[in-house]
Write an enzyme that holds these catalytic residues in place. Structure first.
Site, PDB file in Angstrom:
ATOM      1  N   SER A  19     -16.679   4.258  -1.964  1.00  0.00           N
ATOM      2  CA  SER A  19     -15.370   4.201  -1.267  1.00  0.00           C
ATOM      3  C   SER A  19     -15.470   4.296   0.107  1.00  0.00           C
ATOM      4  O   SER A  19     -16.379   5.092   0.705  1.00  0.00           O
ATOM      5  CB  SER A  19     -14.426   5.421  -1.813  1.00  0.00           C
ATOM      6  OG  SER A  19     -14.278   5.072  -3.021  1.00  0.00           O
ATOM      7  N   ILE A  20     -14.777   3.356   0.965  1.00  0.00           N
ATOM      8  CA  ILE A  20     -14.727   3.592   2.327  1.00  0.00           C
ATOM      9  C   ILE A  20     -14.055   5.024   2.686  1.00  0.00           C
ATOM     10  O   ILE A  20     -14.650   5.610   3.659  1.00  0.00           O
ATOM     11  CB  ILE A  20     -13.849   2.471   3.023  1.00  0.00           C
ATOM     12  CG1 ILE A  20     -14.538   0.965   2.909  1.00  0.00           C
ATOM     13  CG2 ILE A  20     -13.472   2.677   4.278  1.00  0.00           C
ATOM     14  CD1 ILE A  20     -13.680  -0.152   3.075  1.00  0.00           C
ATOM     15  N   TYR A 158      -7.915 -14.159  -1.582  1.00  0.00           N
ATOM     16  CA  TYR A 158      -7.328 -12.584  -1.048  1.00  0.00           C
ATOM     17  C   TYR A 158      -5.909 -12.746  -1.505  1.00  0.00           C
ATOM     18  O   TYR A 158      -5.237 -11.961  -1.537  1.00  0.00           O
ATOM     19  CB  TYR A 158      -7.851 -12.320   0.234  1.00  0.00           C
ATOM     20  CG  TYR A 158      -7.699 -10.908   0.722  1.00  0.00           C
ATOM     21  CD1 TYR A 158      -8.436  -9.939  -0.230  1.00  0.00           C
ATOM     22  CD2 TYR A 158      -6.674 -10.518   1.769  1.00  0.00           C
ATOM     23  CE1 TYR A 158      -8.283  -8.462   0.321  1.00  0.00           C
ATOM     24  CE2 TYR A 158      -6.591  -9.131   2.089  1.00  0.00           C
ATOM     25  CZ  TYR A 158      -7.341  -8.329   1.224  1.00  0.00           C
ATOM     26  OH  TYR A 158      -7.307  -6.921   1.636  1.00  0.00           O
ATOM     27  N   LYS A 165      -1.509  -7.017   3.658  1.00  0.00           N
ATOM     28  CA  LYS A 165      -2.052  -6.468   4.647  1.00  0.00           C
ATOM     29  C   LYS A 165      -1.313  -7.033   6.154  1.00  0.00           C
ATOM     30  O   LYS A 165      -1.442  -6.177   6.808  1.00  0.00           O
ATOM     31  CB  LYS A 165      -3.737  -6.943   4.770  1.00  0.00           C
ATOM     32  CG  LYS A 165      -4.567  -6.359   3.682  1.00  0.00           C
ATOM     33  CD  LYS A 165      -4.637  -4.800   3.660  1.00  0.00           C
ATOM     34  CE  LYS A 165      -5.834  -4.211   2.989  1.00  0.00           C
ATOM     35  NZ  LYS A 165      -5.697  -2.715   2.799  1.00  0.00           N
TER      36      LYS A 165
HETATM   37  P1  NAD Z   1     -12.231   1.663  -3.369  1.00  0.00           P
HETATM   38  O1  NAD Z   1     -11.828   0.916  -5.007  1.00  0.00           O
HETATM   39  O2  NAD Z   1     -13.230   2.527  -3.306  1.00  0.00           O
HETATM   40  O3  NAD Z   1     -10.864   2.375  -2.997  1.00  0.00           O
HETATM   41  C1  NAD Z   1      -9.628   1.930  -3.577  1.00  0.00           C
HETATM   42  C2  NAD Z   1      -8.727   3.183  -3.636  1.00  0.00           C
HETATM   43  O4  NAD Z   1      -7.335   2.984  -4.063  1.00  0.00           O
HETATM   44  C3  NAD Z   1      -9.232   3.911  -5.029  1.00  0.00           C
HETATM   45  O5  NAD Z   1      -9.717   5.298  -4.587  1.00  0.00           O
HETATM   46  C4  NAD Z   1      -7.971   4.111  -5.683  1.00  0.00           C
HETATM   47  O6  NAD Z   1      -7.863   5.337  -6.509  1.00  0.00           O
HETATM   48  C5  NAD Z   1      -6.745   3.955  -4.739  1.00  0.00           C
HETATM   49  N1  NAD Z   1      -5.543   3.603  -5.500  1.00  0.00           N
HETATM   50  C6  NAD Z   1      -5.426   2.279  -6.131  1.00  0.00           C
HETATM   51  N2  NAD Z   1      -4.177   2.693  -6.617  1.00  0.00           N
HETATM   52  C7  NAD Z   1      -3.651   3.888  -6.238  1.00  0.00           C
HETATM   53  C8  NAD Z   1      -2.215   4.451  -6.322  1.00  0.00           C
HETATM   54  N3  NAD Z   1      -1.272   4.106  -7.137  1.00  0.00           N
HETATM   55  N4  NAD Z   1      -2.120   5.722  -5.794  1.00  0.00           N
HETATM   56  C9  NAD Z   1      -3.468   6.325  -5.015  1.00  0.00           C
HETATM   57  N5  NAD Z   1      -4.401   5.617  -4.897  1.00  0.00           N
HETATM   58  C10 NAD Z   1      -4.601   4.485  -5.469  1.00  0.00           C
HETATM   59  O7  NAD Z   1     -12.309   0.580  -2.568  1.00  0.00           O
HETATM   60  P2  NAD Z   1     -12.214   0.250  -0.747  1.00  0.00           P
HETATM   61  O8  NAD Z   1     -12.797  -0.928  -0.506  1.00  0.00           O
HETATM   62  O9  NAD Z   1     -13.073   1.605  -0.043  1.00  0.00           O
HETATM   63  O10 NAD Z   1     -10.706   0.284  -0.560  1.00  0.00           O
HETATM   64  C11 NAD Z   1     -10.458   1.110   0.356  1.00  0.00           C
HETATM   65  C12 NAD Z   1      -9.185   0.414   1.413  1.00  0.00           C
HETATM   66  O11 NAD Z   1     -10.123  -0.330   2.215  1.00  0.00           O
HETATM   67  C13 NAD Z   1      -8.408  -0.619   0.797  1.00  0.00           C
HETATM   68  O12 NAD Z   1      -7.084  -0.529   1.934  1.00  0.00           O
HETATM   69  C14 NAD Z   1      -8.912  -1.903   1.270  1.00  0.00           C
HETATM   70  O13 NAD Z   1      -7.991  -3.001   1.115  1.00  0.00           O
HETATM   71  C15 NAD Z   1      -9.511  -1.753   2.419  1.00  0.00           C
HETATM   72  N6  NAD Z   1     -10.555  -2.401   2.885  1.00  0.00           N
HETATM   73  C16 NAD Z   1     -11.870  -2.701   1.917  1.00  0.00           C
HETATM   74  C17 NAD Z   1     -12.756  -3.749   2.443  1.00  0.00           C
HETATM   75  C18 NAD Z   1     -13.913  -3.785   1.450  1.00  0.00           C
HETATM   76  O14 NAD Z   1     -14.605  -4.882   1.872  1.00  0.00           O
HETATM   77  N7  NAD Z   1     -14.145  -3.108   0.592  1.00  0.00           N
HETATM   78  C19 NAD Z   1     -12.635  -4.433   3.628  1.00  0.00           C
HETATM   79  C20 NAD Z   1     -11.452  -4.221   4.615  1.00  0.00           C
HETATM   80  C21 NAD Z   1     -10.777  -3.284   3.815  1.00  0.00           C
HETATM   81  O1  0WE Z   2      -8.790  -5.222   0.382  1.00  0.00           O
HETATM   82  C1  0WE Z   2      -9.770  -5.382  -0.556  1.00  0.00           C
HETATM   83  C2  0WE Z   2      -9.774  -5.134  -1.959  1.00  0.00           C
HETATM   84  C3  0WE Z   2      -8.575  -5.186  -2.476  1.00  0.00           C
HETATM   85  C4  0WE Z   2      -8.182  -5.091  -4.043  1.00  0.00           C
HETATM   86  C5  0WE Z   2      -9.389  -5.448  -4.808  1.00  0.00           C
HETATM   87  C6  0WE Z   2      -9.042  -5.251  -6.574  1.00  0.00           C
HETATM   88  C7  0WE Z   2     -10.224  -5.762  -7.321  1.00  0.00           C
HETATM   89  C8  0WE Z   2      -9.659  -5.132  -8.687  1.00  0.00           C
HETATM   90  C9  0WE Z   2      -7.196  -4.892  -4.610  1.00  0.00           C
HETATM   91  N1  0WE Z   2      -6.930  -4.640  -5.857  1.00  0.00           N
HETATM   92  C10 0WE Z   2      -7.892  -5.068  -6.690  1.00  0.00           C
HETATM   93  N2  0WE Z   2      -7.502  -4.817  -8.205  1.00  0.00           N
HETATM   94  C11 0WE Z   2      -8.444  -4.933  -8.891  1.00  0.00           C
HETATM   95  O2  0WE Z   2      -8.098  -4.859 -10.027  1.00  0.00           O
HETATM   96  N3  0WE Z   2     -11.017  -6.106   0.215  1.00  0.00           N
HETATM   97  C12 0WE Z   2     -10.790  -6.168   1.632  1.00  0.00           C
HETATM   98  C13 0WE Z   2     -12.151  -6.360  -0.622  1.00  0.00           C
HETATM   99  C14 0WE Z   2     -11.975  -7.772  -0.956  1.00  0.00           C
HETATM  100  O3  0WE Z   2     -11.189  -8.227  -1.948  1.00  0.00           O
HETATM  101  C15 0WE Z   2     -11.319  -9.713  -1.936  1.00  0.00           C
HETATM  102  C16 0WE Z   2     -12.070 -10.020  -0.765  1.00  0.00           C
HETATM  103  C17 0WE Z   2     -12.443  -9.034  -0.139  1.00  0.00           C
HETATM  104  C18 0WE Z   2     -13.262  -8.805   0.984  1.00  0.00           C
HETATM  105  C19 0WE Z   2     -10.549 -10.276  -2.850  1.00  0.00           C
HETATM  106  C20 0WE Z   2     -10.760 -11.642  -2.823  1.00  0.00           C
HETATM  107  C21 0WE Z   2     -11.575 -12.375  -1.723  1.00  0.00           C
HETATM  108  C22 0WE Z   2     -12.151 -11.364  -1.064  1.00  0.00           C
END
Ligand code: NAD
Ligand code: 0WE
Length: 258
Positions: A19-20, A158, A165
């Site tokens: 997780s981030i 997305y 977002k």
């Molecule tokens: P992750 O799956 O580790 O984290 C997502 C979190 O959201 C999980 O801990 C989950 O428990 C929580 N969550 C979902 N529904 C919830 C609810 N109802 N109440 C409380 N918590 C809830 O994935 P991640 O990639 O670390 O995502 C963290 C943030 O970073 C998100 O906002 C995502 O959009 C953003 N982000 C991710 C990426 C990427 O490429 N991974 C890039 C840019 C931004």
């Molecule tokens: O914000 C995100 C992840 C968001 C996300 C991902 C999931 C997958 C599983 C939100 N909800 C769900 N629900 C699920 O059931 N990112 C920035 C990572 C991400 O997600 C994408 C991307 C990238 C990058 C989705 C489509 C295309 C690119």
């Protein structure tokens, strides 16, 4: 210079060691912050056990459930935080959710409920948590959320998350405008693609990461710890003049036109 000793920091969004939010929590801890961790509870308590085990090394003084779709739980959690800490300095909003069906195929097929769910969990939650934290941020504060380029430009699949977002980034500006007079700063980090639980569930994420590795100025992607360092900076006094901003932590990808 980068010292968060004496600061109380709430970190949401830790699901596992990818997780981030986990990268952010580690760097805040290293800077000396006192941590409060919230997690999304599930029926079997599996998340709770896993996250508790993971964060043990950071010795959080608060560890509580917080489903952002549940108002009573949000209020109960922040009431407990207020009682235990008296004040909050830092709030990390690091969560998002959309139905998997809505992250592929035609955007115009997004269902009413899918649209509402994505914006409720991923966007409204920032405003709701900021409202809960506001009365506790009596000595000023810093709120940081996570966004993605798909909220500014069209990224295939997305879809509704891009709309969520875009609204999240505008929420950052309105919250910054409102909370600035109380010396609460509100900023977002726009991270490049990183393999996490959420992103791994998305088809084609590895191809996207390869593309970034070829095109981004730094010719690589970023890590959770690099995002954690930027978040720690934004929460520190070094960023005391910065609010309402979107900081790209993406190895420079966003500047490229071709
Ligand atoms: P992750 O799956 O580790 O984290 C997502 C979190 O959201 C999980 O801990 C989950 O428990 C929580 N969550 C979902 N529904 C919830 C609810 N109802 N109440 C409380 N918590 C809830 O994935 P991640 O990639 O670390 O995502 C963290 C943030 O970073 C998100 O906002 C995502 O959009 C953003 N982000 C991710 C990426 C990427 O490429 N991974 C890039 C840019 C931004
Ligand atoms: O914000 C995100 C992840 C968001 C996300 C991902 C999931 C997958 C599983 C939100 N909800 C769900 N629900 C699920 O059931 N990112 C920035 C990572 C991400 O997600 C994408 C991307 C990238 C990058 C989705 C489509 C295309 C690119």
């Amino acid at each position: 210079m980068l010292n968060l000793t004496g600061k109380n920091a709430i970190v949401t969004g830790i699901a596992n060691n990818r997780s981030i939010a986990w990268g952010i929590a580690q760097q805040l801890h290293q800077a000396g912050a006192n941590l409060g961790i919230t997690f999304l509870p599930d029926d079997k308590g599996r998340y709770e056990r896993k996250v508790a085990e993971l964060v043990e090394s950071l010795q959080p003084s608060i560890f509580l459930p917080c489903d952002v779709q549940n108002d009573e739980q949000i209020d109960a959690t922040f009431a407990a935080i207020g009682e235990k800490w008296g004040k909050v300095d830092i709030l990390i909003h690091c969560l998002a959710f959309a139905n998997k069906d809505d992250l592929s195929g035609d955007f115009s097929n997004t269902s009413r409920q899918g649209f509402i769910t994505a914006l409720e969990v991923s966007t409204y939650s920032l405003t709701r948590l900021a409202a809960a934290a506001k009365p506790l941020m009596t000595e000023g504060g810093s709120i940081v959320t996570l966004t993605y380029l798909g909220g500014v430009k069209v990224i295939p699949n997305y879809n509704v998350m891009g709309v969520a977002k875009a609204a999240l980034e505008m929420s950052v500006r309105y919250l910054a405008g409102e909370l600035g007079p109380q010396n609460i700063r509100v900023n977002a980090i726009s991270a490049g693609p990183i393999r996490t639980l959420a992103s791994s569930a998305v088809g084609g994420i590895l191809d996207m990461i390869h593309h970034v590795e070829q095109v981004a100025p730094l010719r690589r992607t970023v890590t959770q710890l690099e995002v954690g360092n930027a978040a720690t900076f934004l929460c520190s006094d070094l960023a005391s003049g910065i609010t309402g901003q979107i900081l790209y932590v993406d190895a420079g990808y966003e500047i490229m036109g071709m």
